[in-house]
Design a protein around this motif. Structure first.
Motif, mmCIF file in Angstrom:
data_model
loop_
_atom_site.group_PDB
_atom_site.id
_atom_site.type_symbol
_atom_site.label_atom_id
_atom_site.label_comp_id
_atom_site.label_asym_id
_atom_site.label_seq_id
_atom_site.Cartn_x
_atom_site.Cartn_y
_atom_site.Cartn_z
ATOM 1 N N ARG A 1 -6.889 -27.421 -18.677
ATOM 2 C CA ARG A 1 -7.266 -27.392 -17.267
ATOM 3 C C ARG A 1 -8.159 -28.582 -16.932
ATOM 4 N N ASP B 1 -9.056 -27.075 -3.613
ATOM 5 C CA ASP B 1 -9.374 -26.605 -4.960
ATOM 6 C C ASP B 1 -9.045 -25.119 -5.045
ATOM 7 N N PRO B 2 -7.827 -24.771 -5.464
ATOM 8 C CA PRO B 2 -7.423 -23.356 -5.497
ATOM 9 C C PRO B 2 -8.207 -22.588 -6.552
ATOM 10 N N PRO B 3 -8.248 -21.258 -6.462
ATOM 11 C CA PRO B 3 -8.964 -20.459 -7.456
ATOM 12 C C PRO B 3 -8.471 -20.747 -8.868
ATOM 13 N N ALA B 4 -9.400 -20.769 -9.801
ATOM 14 C CA ALA B 4 -9.071 -21.116 -11.187
ATOM 15 C C ALA B 4 -8.273 -20.022 -11.870
ATOM 16 N N ARG B 5 -8.463 -18.775 -11.458
ATOM 17 C CA ARG B 5 -7.785 -17.671 -12.132
ATOM 18 C C ARG B 5 -6.989 -16.834 -11.145
ATOM 19 N N ASN C 1 -0.294 -24.311 -4.629
ATOM 20 C CA ASN C 1 -1.530 -23.620 -4.242
ATOM 21 C C ASN C 1 -1.245 -22.342 -3.449
ATOM 22 N N THR D 1 -11.246 -30.483 -15.161
ATOM 23 C CA THR D 1 -12.600 -30.341 -14.619
ATOM 24 C C THR D 1 -13.121 -31.742 -14.333
ATOM 25 N N PRO E 1 -2.134 -16.642 -6.774
ATOM 26 C CA PRO E 1 -2.224 -16.120 -5.407
ATOM 27 C C PRO E 1 -0.879 -15.559 -4.957
#
Length: 552
Positions: A458, A404-408, A372, A460, A411
């Motif tokens: 991914r 919940d890290p950014p989906a796109r 993450n 969900t 980082p």
């Protein structure tokens, strides 16, 4: 008389530390860890030996045994061993990782004491310091069921431990220098089976023997650094009976994919023509395939092993489909993971979902692996000691990564200790999401978890519809295929500081790991043991007064 008194005092001290019943047996070991020259692939190199052995000694224990191991570090550098898969109930002090323990300094010794409580199965131990795992000091640790608790198959004629793993002819110090300089360790040079690789010239001595008509148990563990391996026995089928501490539905396989850190137990019946047969372990998901072989010899048999080696499967889809065939044997009488009754896990409400996304980046021109967006580093003061001594705020911060890290978008990677603050006895869901092209293998110390799904793409919340909520195998290591995810469920009921790590050595060394802090609000011996009297102290807590002990 002095030696008898010392052993008596050690038993009393160990019993007081662990809170175990007096009748639970003790197993005592003294291990001398030294350097030694080994040549498993024909190239002399520096190995790390335990009592002169490579691989290390096999520990043969029984459920509820207390294991006491006095480690003498005769290396020139600090050293630790971890006991992978052993749950250490209430006792992360003995976990053998740098987040919970100070390392054993050169020329000194440390005595581990832990209980294999409510466990059965096949496990391994290995070093967690530097790149020592690339030099040896690993071995098998089996926990047998007590006689009063039957296993769901007849006693085998013999019980064999089979340690398979990729191997580098470059020394552990060289591999560490590669990583420290920002390079990968690259591809391995071969594959070993119990520290050896048969040449196939007709002069190889057998590693294992079988008598025609008898059935044998093989405990297969991947102790390698990097590669998933496919394991097969020429001409023989394997009946899977146990996986990382759980009896399984007894399906039959011609080959098994064993990912780094994983263990499987199979039954093999000697039902072929009495002669020699090859045992084969070969790399998976690699452009060039490396194989290691060893010999099984039928007692009284004649004839060499056939040069026609059974082929390994191709592609990771095959491996994913094999994972879907693994099922927990819910009718077997055996030790169950804590809390008792958790095999009804599908009826428990999830209180927290944590998504862990692995990534590879360069920081200041050097490779770092992250979770993450944070690449873990081990501070000079072990995280557990800092927490116990009340100085955690001087060493690390809790929850430095998002659930919940950014989906796109990848980082920017930074380095820091990663510690998740977990709520005691909550039932949680962890999603391992792999956006890379390489396979991952994740391990969680201190717990067994239910590996309920591995799927491509991914994750969900809708993907929960694909979970196995009935008979997923309770285990401690799970693979994640390229561009895929894996979901595990577990109850956070084991107080302590617990390591969640990549089992791929270079990724763990360069930051793909984290810790879960599980504090009991009661601060009671019912939930967690006090720090051992012989605990090694280092960092900022070395000269601090010891905190008041927990009470019942």
């Amino acid at each position: 008389m002095g030696g008898v008194m010392f052993i008596l005092m050690l038993c009393l001290t160990a019993g007081a530390m662990s809170g175990v019943r007096g009748e639970d047996p003790y197993l005592f070991f003294t291990w001398n860890v030294t350097y030694g020259t080994i040549s498993p692939l024909g190239v002399p190199q520096q190995g790390i030996l335990i009592n002169g052995q490579f691989p290390g000694p096999n520990i043969n224990s029984t459920t509820n045994n207390n294991i006491v191991i006095n480690i003498h570090n005769n290396l020139h550098e600090p050293f630790l061993l971890t006991w992978s898969g052993i749950q250490h109930r209430k006792n992360s002090w003995q976990d053998g990782v740098l987040g919970t323990m100070c390392p054993i300094q050169p020329g000194t010794n440390y005595t581990y004491h832990f209980q294999v409580k409510d466990q059965i199965g096949s496990y391994i131990y290995y070093p967690t310091t530097a790149m020592h795992r690339a030099a040896g000091a690993f071995g098998g640790l089996r926990v047998n069921s007590r006689l009063l608790i039957p296993v769901p198959y007849a006693d085998p004629e013999e019980d064999y431990t089979v340690l398979i793993g990729d191997w580098y002819t470059k020394g552990h110090s060289t591999l560490r220098k590669f990583l420290d300089s920002g390079r990968s360790i690259g591809r391995p040079d071969g594959v070993l089976i119990n520290g050896k690789s048969a040449k196939g010239d007709g002069k190889d001595k057998p590693l294992f023997t079988m008598r025609a008509g008898k059935t044998y148990k093989y405990r297969i563990c991947n102790v390698g650094l990097k590669n998933s391996l496919n394991f097969r026995i020429q001409g023989h089928a394997m009946k899977l009976v146990e996986m990382e501490g759980s009896h399984t539905v007894q399906n039959t396989y011609q080959s098994l994919d064993v990912h780094v850190g994983q263990c499987f137990s199979v039954l093999v019946t000697a039902d072929q023509k009495p002669k020699d047969y090859y045992v084969v372990a070969s790399t998976r998901f690699t452009k060039s395939v490396l194989s290691g072989k060893s010999i099984i010899r039928y007692i009284g048999g004649k004839g060499p092993a056939s040069p026609e080696i059974p082929e390994a499967p191709i592609g990771w889809a095959w491996s994913l489909n094999q994972f879907r065939t693994f099922r927990w044997n819910l009718t077997a009488s055996a030790a169950r993971p804590n809390p008792q009754g958790s095999y009804h896990y599908g009826a428990i409400n999830i209180t927290r979902t944590i998504k862990l996304v692995n990534s590879a980046s360069k920081v200041d021109g050097k490779i770092r692996y992250a979770v993450n967006g944070i690449s873990h580093i081990d501070p000079p003061t072990p995280l557990k000691l800092a927490e116990y001594y009340g100085v955690a705020n001087k060493v690390f911060k809790y929850d430095t990564i998002p659930d919940d890290p950014p989906a796109r978008g990848a980082p920017k990677v930074t380095s820091a200790p990663i510690v998740l603050n977990m709520t005691f006895r909550n039932f949680i869901e962890i999603i391992f999401e792999n956006h890379e092209k390489s396979i991952q293998s994740w391990h969680l110390d201190g717990y067994s978890f239910f590996a309920v799904a591995i799927e491509p793409g991914r994750w969900t919340p809708k993907r929960r519809m694909n979970y196995n909520l009935l008979d997923a195998v309770s285990r401690h290591t799970v693979q994640v295929f390229p561009n895929s995810w894996a979901a595990i469920l577990l109850t956070i009921d084991n107080a302590g500081m617990w390591n969640i790590r990549s089992e791929i050595a270079e990724r763990r060394y360069l930051g793909q790991q984290l810790y879960a802090s599980v504090l009991s609000p009661a601060r009671s011996l019912r939930d967690e043991y006090n720090i051992p009297d012989n605990a090694l102290l280092c960092g900022i807590i070395k000269n601090l007064p010891k905190p008041p002990p927990y009470v019942i």
